[in-house]
Design an enzyme around this catalytic site. Structure first.
Site, PDB file in Angstrom:
ATOM      1  CE1 TYR A   1      -0.002  -2.736   7.056  1.00  0.00           C
ATOM      2  CE2 TYR A   1      -0.159  -0.214   7.007  1.00  0.00           C
ATOM      3  CZ  TYR A   1      -0.389  -1.824   6.600  1.00  0.00           C
ATOM      4  OH  TYR A   1      -1.932  -1.326   5.865  1.00  0.00           O
TER       5      TYR A   1
ATOM      6  N   PRO B   1      -1.183   0.036 -10.114  1.00  0.00           N
ATOM      7  CG  PRO B   1      -0.070   1.672 -11.832  1.00  0.00           C
ATOM      8  CD  PRO B   1      -1.435   0.399 -11.852  1.00  0.00           C
TER       9      PRO B   1
ATOM     10  N   GLY C   1       0.639  -3.566  -6.896  1.00  0.00           N
ATOM     11  CA  GLY C   1       2.343  -4.058  -5.342  1.00  0.00           C
ATOM     12  C   GLY C   1       3.609  -3.683  -5.948  1.00  0.00           C
TER      13      GLY C   1
ATOM     14  CB  CYS D   1      -3.906   9.308  24.736  1.00  0.00           C
ATOM     15  SG  CYS D   1      -3.616   8.665  25.737  1.00  0.00           S
TER      16      CYS D   1
END
Ligand code: LLP
Length: 433
Positions: free
Chosen positions: A335, A292, A249, A362
């Site tokens: 996001y 990680p 994270g 598209c």
């Protein structure tokens, strides 16, 4: 000058990575093209490994989170750097096995593993399975029994920590599909149940609070909560927790505005609280694992595109279209994530133009960068989007039946294909007429 430390501008004013001219790479391998700097990938592995040595006297293991970028070659790199592997599906497990990963260093995650996946993990002797829920635990115990083995496991715990990141990639709070919660006793109950089962050995705890996190505090809080839970398991069940897996994270730099904490610093603060809490609760300091993904592979990667049509809609927006998009990088559409980019053949020039880089799918939301500063781009230029080494190839799709790009690894001026470009034949290979 660039968000990633490995990028330079060569004498032709071209962007260079791993000693290779990106304009030449585009010519040789075509675009879109993922490029991974093998040396930076390795270096990023070492940062975590060195921190384990420094703060835990080597009593730990760094697991590369394959979901960020899983290929046989990246498995090999992680393996050569002495890392273990976090895998989250049969497909990732298969890739790691085929790459020759030592089985005892593989940790198998997932919130809804199928019987086939559990069977595959147990029969191949996977080191640890991170069990998500009671349904999985019962099935796993039966599968392990049928193979006559005792499977090492840990459970995924929701520590109840709020990590400040996009809600889609926040996972440590009670309202999450992942794992079992502490605050309602669910986590305790599942350890108790596992402790009484014959073919599983719950010797560790796992948590992962989210991704792209820039604060140290939620990691420290989570570690403290987990250590206290280890204390409770010892006091109430006599269960010794030997391994503490604190997930991944750690945030990275996508744009100039991102200011990540040096990874060593996170690990130092976390190690302080782990050691303090161990002392307070009369526990041994457990073996520390971390997972990680992004911070190892993202900064090492860039994606090269060829600029196509440009639409300067007066008083509205200037669109620069490229020959890839959400198929190879779905992070903007998912996001609204931000990136920085460089016109690779004008890399040292000033960024004087405000543009929106659009993909070729598209879909109106198919953008790579919105209102970002760039060198003035012309059709035929090569555009490099930076820090794309994580969650790009691994989340790529064939939307609009666009073949996925190749991945090229660069090091010391050499480039080699580590994943071939898909062809139209690949696109139809599973179709049945
Ligand atoms: N361990 C576990 C259990 C995880 O769920 C994850 C990420 C990691 C480790 C690695 O986290 P990292 O160090 O890479 O942040 N697709 C999203 C990210 C999803 C992360 C999912 N789990 C994105 O593109 O931002």
């Amino acid at each position: 000058m660039f968000v990633s430390e490995n990028l330079t501008v060569n004498e032709k004013n071209h962007l260079a990575i791993g000693g290779c001219d990106t304009v030449e790479l585009a010519k040789e391998f075509a675009t879109p093209l993922y490029v991974i700097d093998e040396d930076l990938f390795r270096k990023n592995c070492r940062v975590y490994k060195d921190a384990i040595d420094k703060y835990y006297d080597g009593n730990g293991l760094v697991l590369y989170a394959n979901k960020a970028l899983c290929t046989m070659y990246t498995c090999k790199l992680a393996m050569e750097e002495g890392l273990g592997a976090d895998v989250v599906s049969g497909g990732e497990l298969y890739t790691a096995i085929k790459a020759g990963f030592p089985m005892d260093k593989i940790y198998f995650h997932g919130n809804n593993k199928t019987d086939e996946e559990l069977e595959m993990a147990v029969s191949n002797g996977v080191g640890h399975i991170i069990v998500d829920n009671m349904y999985e635990l019962t099935r796993l115990n039966d599968i392990a029994k049928s193979h006559g083995v005792v499977q090492n496991i840990m459970f995924r715990i929701k520590p109840g920590v709020d990590a400040h990141t996009h809600s889609f990639i926040q996972t440590g709070q009670i309202d999450s599909k992942f794992g079992v919660a502490l605050e309602n006793g669910e986590a305790f109950e599942i350890y108790k149940a596992a402790h009484e089962m014959s073919n599983v050995n719950p010797d560790g705890l796992h948590c992962h609070i989210g991704s792209q996190i820039f604060d140290v505090e939620p990691f420290v809080k989570a570690a403290e909560i987990m250590m206290n839970f280890a204390g409770d398991l010892k006091d109430k069940l006599g269960l010794a927790i030997k391994k503490l897996n604190l997930g991944g994270g750690y945030g990275i730099r996508y744009t100039e505005n991102d200011d990540p904490v040096p990874y060593d610093e996170y690990i130092k603060h976390v190690s302080d609280i782990v050691k303090d809490t161990a002392k307070k609760r009369g526990l041994n300091v457990p073996m520390i694992l971390m997972e990680p993904g992004r911070s190892i592979s993202a900064p090492a990667g860039i994606t090269l595109y060829t600029v196509g049509g440009i639409k300067d809609i007066k008083n509205v927006r200037k669109y620069v279209s490229v020959d890839g998009g959400m198929g190879d990088n779905p992070r903007y559409i998912l996001y609204e994530s931000e990136y920085s980019a460089v016109v690779a053949n004008k890399a040292g020039d000033e960024k004087t133009d405000k543009v929106t880089v659009a993909g070729k799918c598209c879909e109106s939301g198919d953008l790579l960068l919105k209102d970002a500063m760039l060198q003035p781009a012309e059709s035929g230029d090569i555009l490099a989007v930076l820090a794309t080494g994580a969650y790009n190839y691994s989340m790529a799709s064939n939307y609009n039946r666009i073949p996925r790009p190749a991945i090229v690894a660069v090091s010391g001026g050499n480039a080699k294909v580590i994943v071939k470009r898909e062809t139209y034949e690949d696109i139809i290979k599973n179709d049945v007429l």
